[in-house]
Design an enzyme around this catalytic site. Structure first.
Site, PDB file in Angstrom:
ATOM      1  CB  THR A  94      -0.932   0.013   1.223  1.00  0.00           C
ATOM      2  OG1 THR A  94      -1.688  -1.204   1.253  1.00  0.00           O
ATOM      3  CG2 THR A  94      -1.883   1.192   1.172  1.00  0.00           C
ATOM      4  CG  LEU A 169     -12.134  -1.656  -3.289  1.00  0.00           C
ATOM      5  CD1 LEU A 169     -13.380  -0.839  -2.940  1.00  0.00           C
ATOM      6  CD2 LEU A 169     -12.530  -2.854  -4.158  1.00  0.00           C
ATOM      7  CE  LYS A 170      -5.107  -2.511   2.095  1.00  0.00           C
ATOM      8  NZ  LYS A 170      -3.687  -2.790   1.870  1.00  0.00           N
ATOM      9  CG  LEU A 171      -5.780   4.249  -0.500  1.00  0.00           C
ATOM     10  CD1 LEU A 171      -5.486   5.577  -1.204  1.00  0.00           C
ATOM     11  CD2 LEU A 171      -4.805   4.031   0.639  1.00  0.00           C
ATOM     12  CG  ASN A 174      -6.217  -0.364   4.529  1.00  0.00           C
ATOM     13  OD1 ASN A 174      -6.775  -1.460   4.472  1.00  0.00           O
ATOM     14  ND2 ASN A 174      -4.905  -0.231   4.458  1.00  0.00           N
TER      15      ASN A 174
END
Length: 290
Positions: A94, A169-171, A174
């Protein structure tokens, strides 16, 4: 078909990913900036390379799982020229939206196919091959990276065709994880500081619509004062900063994430950076007013 995989970065997440790749029968080469974190993988069947250039030379897929954007860029700037023609770079750390674009540009300069593929999960899912891979990039690269993603992940979600799509999408994911963990810490600290047993809060939500297995697990760790790292507090500080930056860039309100960044940073500054992110509880003080 992908047979040879190089993993750059065998820290908290990378070592579990390496084990999953080995179990899948792939030819695995590893490298880490701190060699002592990579050497034990030799006994498990991996080849431990002395430097990144040697590590990537024979790989069909190169996976980067280093801590942050600077470390990924530093390592790959020197190593990418040693990749063989046609080898794919899967960037799983990330690193933030701006960094993904810079790393994608670096790959393009060297004609290296690039997949933005951050993973959702912590140490245990990494060890068990149960991460969620959030892929962004040219879908034609899927056959090359599928054996790798299938080994490390429970499933792969192709988010979009552009590098950065997986990161977006990961942020978002998270942001929810960081909010949930810090919110659990706040609720437990408030219960305690109002003179009640904080376990009562976890009992209150148990089994109902407000319950959450993640909150229960992190909450138990907070009350026990035991924080073996599944995902480090330093990593939470880094990601909270990246999320706040992304919110500002998107024209969204960043005040909540900025406050969470301050909270995680305070716990890290108190000496808990290498501990699990649930150590954000320590930002509320070890003892509350009774």
């Amino acid at each position: 078909m992908t047979k040879a995989v190089t993993l750059l970065g065998t820290g908290l997440m990378g070592v579990g990913m390496a084990h999953s790749l080995i179990r899948a029968g792939l030819d695995v080469t590893v490298w880490n900036r701190s060699p002592e974190k990579a050497r034990p993988l030799a006994a498990d069947g991996a080849t431990v390379a002395p430097d990144p250039e040697t590590a990537v030379a024979g790989a069909d897929v190169v996976v980067t799982m280093l801590f942050d954007a600077a470390s990924v860029a530093g390592v790959m700037t020197s190593a990418i020229g040693s990749m063989k023609p046609g080898a794919v770079w899967a960037q799983c750390a990330t690193v933030g939206l701006d960094a993904v674009q810079a790393l994608s540009a670096l790959a393009a300069e060297h004609d290296v196919p690039f997949v933005d593929a951050p993973v959702l999960g912590t140490r245990q899912p990494a060890e068990e091959g149960k991460l969620i891979v959030l892929a962004g990039g040219d879908r034609s690269l899927e056959p090359a990276v599928a054996p790798v993603f299938d080994a490390i992940g429970l499933r792969t979600l192709w988010v979009g065709p552009h590098p950065g799509d997986g990161h977006r999408l990961k942020l978002a994911a998270n942001s929810w994880v960081l909010s949930l963990t810090a919110g659990t810490a706040q609720a437990l600290a408030l219960t305690r500081n109002l003179g009640l047993d904080p376990q009562l809060f976890l009992d209150l939500i148990a089994g109902g619509g407000l319950d959450n297995g993640y909150a229960q697990a992190k909450g138990r760790a907070m009350l026990a004062g035991e924080f073996p790292a599944a995902f480090s507090l330093d990593g939470a500080v880094k990601d909270a900063g990246l999320i706040a930056n992304a919110l500002r860039a998107a024209g969204a309100d960043d005040r909540l994430m900025t406050a969470l960044h301050e909270q995680y940073s305070a716990a890290a500054a108190a000496g808990h950076g290498d501990s699990d992110m649930s150590a954000v509880f320590m930002a509320h003080g070890e003892k509350g007013a009774q």
